[in-house]
Design an enzyme around this catalytic site. Sequence first.
Site, PDB file in Angstrom:
ATOM      1  N   ARG A  36       0.823  -1.214   0.000  1.00  0.00           N
ATOM      2  CA  ARG A  36       0.000   0.000   0.000  1.00  0.00           C
ATOM      3  C   ARG A  36       0.858   1.266   0.000  1.00  0.00           C
ATOM      4  NH1 ARG A  36      -5.050  -1.664   3.962  1.00  0.00           N
ATOM      5  NH2 ARG A  36      -6.385  -2.393   2.260  1.00  0.00           N
ATOM      6  N   LYS A 198     -18.172 -17.504   3.273  1.00  0.00           N
ATOM      7  CA  LYS A 198     -19.631 -17.561   3.433  1.00  0.00           C
ATOM      8  C   LYS A 198     -20.394 -16.761   2.381  1.00  0.00           C
ATOM      9  CE  LYS A 198     -21.292 -17.411   7.668  1.00  0.00           C
ATOM     10  NZ  LYS A 198     -21.516 -16.756   8.988  1.00  0.00           N
ATOM     11  N   GLY A 352      -8.221  -7.957  -0.421  1.00  0.00           N
ATOM     12  CA  GLY A 352      -8.449  -8.932   0.641  1.00  0.00           C
ATOM     13  C   GLY A 352      -7.767 -10.245   0.361  1.00  0.00           C
ATOM     14  N   GLY A 375     -12.574  -4.202   1.597  1.00  0.00           N
ATOM     15  CA  GLY A 375     -13.948  -3.755   1.838  1.00  0.00           C
ATOM     16  C   GLY A 375     -14.430  -2.809   0.744  1.00  0.00           C
TER      17      GLY A 375
HETATM   18  P1  AMP Z   1     -13.541 -14.485   2.546  1.00  0.00           P
HETATM   19  O1  AMP Z   1     -12.933 -13.579   3.588  1.00  0.00           O
HETATM   20  O2  AMP Z   1     -15.004 -14.609   2.625  1.00  0.00           O
HETATM   21  O3  AMP Z   1     -13.016 -14.180   1.151  1.00  0.00           O
HETATM   22  O4  AMP Z   1     -13.053 -15.941   2.898  1.00  0.00           O
HETATM   23  C1  AMP Z   1     -11.714 -16.312   2.809  1.00  0.00           C
HETATM   24  C2  AMP Z   1     -11.521 -17.519   3.649  1.00  0.00           C
HETATM   25  O5  AMP Z   1     -12.344 -18.565   3.172  1.00  0.00           O
HETATM   26  C3  AMP Z   1     -10.097 -18.018   3.592  1.00  0.00           C
HETATM   27  O6  AMP Z   1      -9.536 -17.862   4.863  1.00  0.00           O
HETATM   28  C4  AMP Z   1     -10.256 -19.478   3.210  1.00  0.00           C
HETATM   29  O7  AMP Z   1      -9.448 -20.306   4.003  1.00  0.00           O
HETATM   30  C5  AMP Z   1     -11.703 -19.761   3.482  1.00  0.00           C
HETATM   31  N1  AMP Z   1     -12.203 -20.869   2.668  1.00  0.00           N
HETATM   32  C6  AMP Z   1     -12.091 -21.015   1.348  1.00  0.00           C
HETATM   33  N2  AMP Z   1     -12.596 -22.190   0.948  1.00  0.00           N
HETATM   34  C7  AMP Z   1     -13.049 -22.831   2.047  1.00  0.00           C
HETATM   35  C8  AMP Z   1     -13.660 -24.096   2.276  1.00  0.00           C
HETATM   36  N3  AMP Z   1     -13.930 -24.937   1.280  1.00  0.00           N
HETATM   37  N4  AMP Z   1     -13.962 -24.414   3.554  1.00  0.00           N
HETATM   38  C9  AMP Z   1     -13.689 -23.565   4.552  1.00  0.00           C
HETATM   39  N5  AMP Z   1     -13.118 -22.356   4.401  1.00  0.00           N
HETATM   40  C10 AMP Z   1     -12.794 -21.995   3.156  1.00  0.00           C
END
Ligand code: AMP
Length: 395
Positions: A36, A198, A352, A375
């Site tokens: 950054r 999620k 991110g 974000g």
């Molecule tokens: P996000 O912040 O929503 O982009 O989520 C990123 C996180 O999702 C990372 O830390 C990954 O380890 C996790 N992730 C990705 N695929 C999976 C999966 N199949 N099961 C559990 N966690 C996951």
Amino acid sequence: MNKLTIRDVDFAGKRVLIRVDFNVPLENGQVTDDTRIRASIPTIAYIAQQKPTSITLMSHLGRPDGQRDPSMSLQPVAERLAQLMNTQVTFVEDCIGEQAQAAVQSVTDGGILLLENTRYYKGDEKNDPQVSEALAKHGEVFVNDAFGTAHRAHASNVGVAKYLPAYAGFLMEKEIDYLSKAIEAPERPFVGIMGGAKVSDKVKVIENLLDKVDMLLVGGGIANTFNTARGYAMANSLVDRDALDLVRGLMEKHGDKIVIPDDSVSGDAFNENANTQVVDLANGIPAGWESFDIGPKTIEKYRAILSAAKTVIWNGPVGVFEISIYANGTNAIAQTLAEITELGVKTIIGGGDSAAAIEKVGLAERVSHVSTGGGASLELLEGKALPGLVALKDS
Ligand code: AMP
């Protein structure tokens, strides 16, 4: 972008106040990732060339929550910026008040000054007019180059723009150009890749992207939820049960665009020593196992779709990339994007975790754009207006 930028201003002889995003990771008082800081240099260097009286930089770092927390001081950032720009950068241990004002006044001949963390004052995040006005005293013209905070209306990016003519820096302009243009006027086929943990964190992005893309490839925990929705047994996998109805609705409405993994790398534990197996998802994941990555057939299918794209936007890892045995899918996506970029495809990585993933495999320089704001890029992809941008002068 419908905003005036630093190209529209003559900075000669002016005191310039710049909001940058120096929210970088620190360990034992050392900057561990200066991405950054480097990203802000084109703007600072451009203004410095125009012989302003002074350049005062301000940023937040971490969440000190209105307290003076020395572990979140910007002092190490001043040192790193000085090294990177090969120039002197003065640091002052406050961002408003007498000490800060005196420091700004003492700078002449285009010297660079970095103020202490703006979030040492609660009023920054509260967009307190007193803090905004006090910050605005440091300049005659304001430049906002902090894309990473553009989704927040704080004193140091939005409030201050009420008191000074406010322009976008080059980083802000580049981020908006890549992220908004890709969405509003993409060269097609336009393919989105959505991963991460999620669905519920990213519902609005998924909905907005589905209205714009030709195909949406899903991965990560998000894909588990889609696979559950189509009736596959996912055993212990992370599934966002609250989002199942919504996902079913999206599949009904946009089924022709959504591409779901057919196989998975499943494991019996969330660590490097786990046993793994490739599972054909139509057969279901065996009891006690979890899906942690996309499988080889899915990688091939996604590679083929991406190879036919003209614009790609990627948000969120397609597996648990932090654990090497579950990182193949994410690494293969990163590799594919680097390859197709060379063939002229516009490839955009949201900030991110996907940015972290592509940096980890050393391919960040080989895609068209890696966003510096997690974000902020998500909110842009949701189709929201960013307050930090709205506050700037219209072109
Ligand atoms: P996000 O912040 O929503 O982009 O989520 C990123 C996180 O999702 C990372 O830390 C990954 O380890 C996790 N992730 C990705 N695929 C999976 C999966 N199949 N099961 C559990 N966690 C996951």
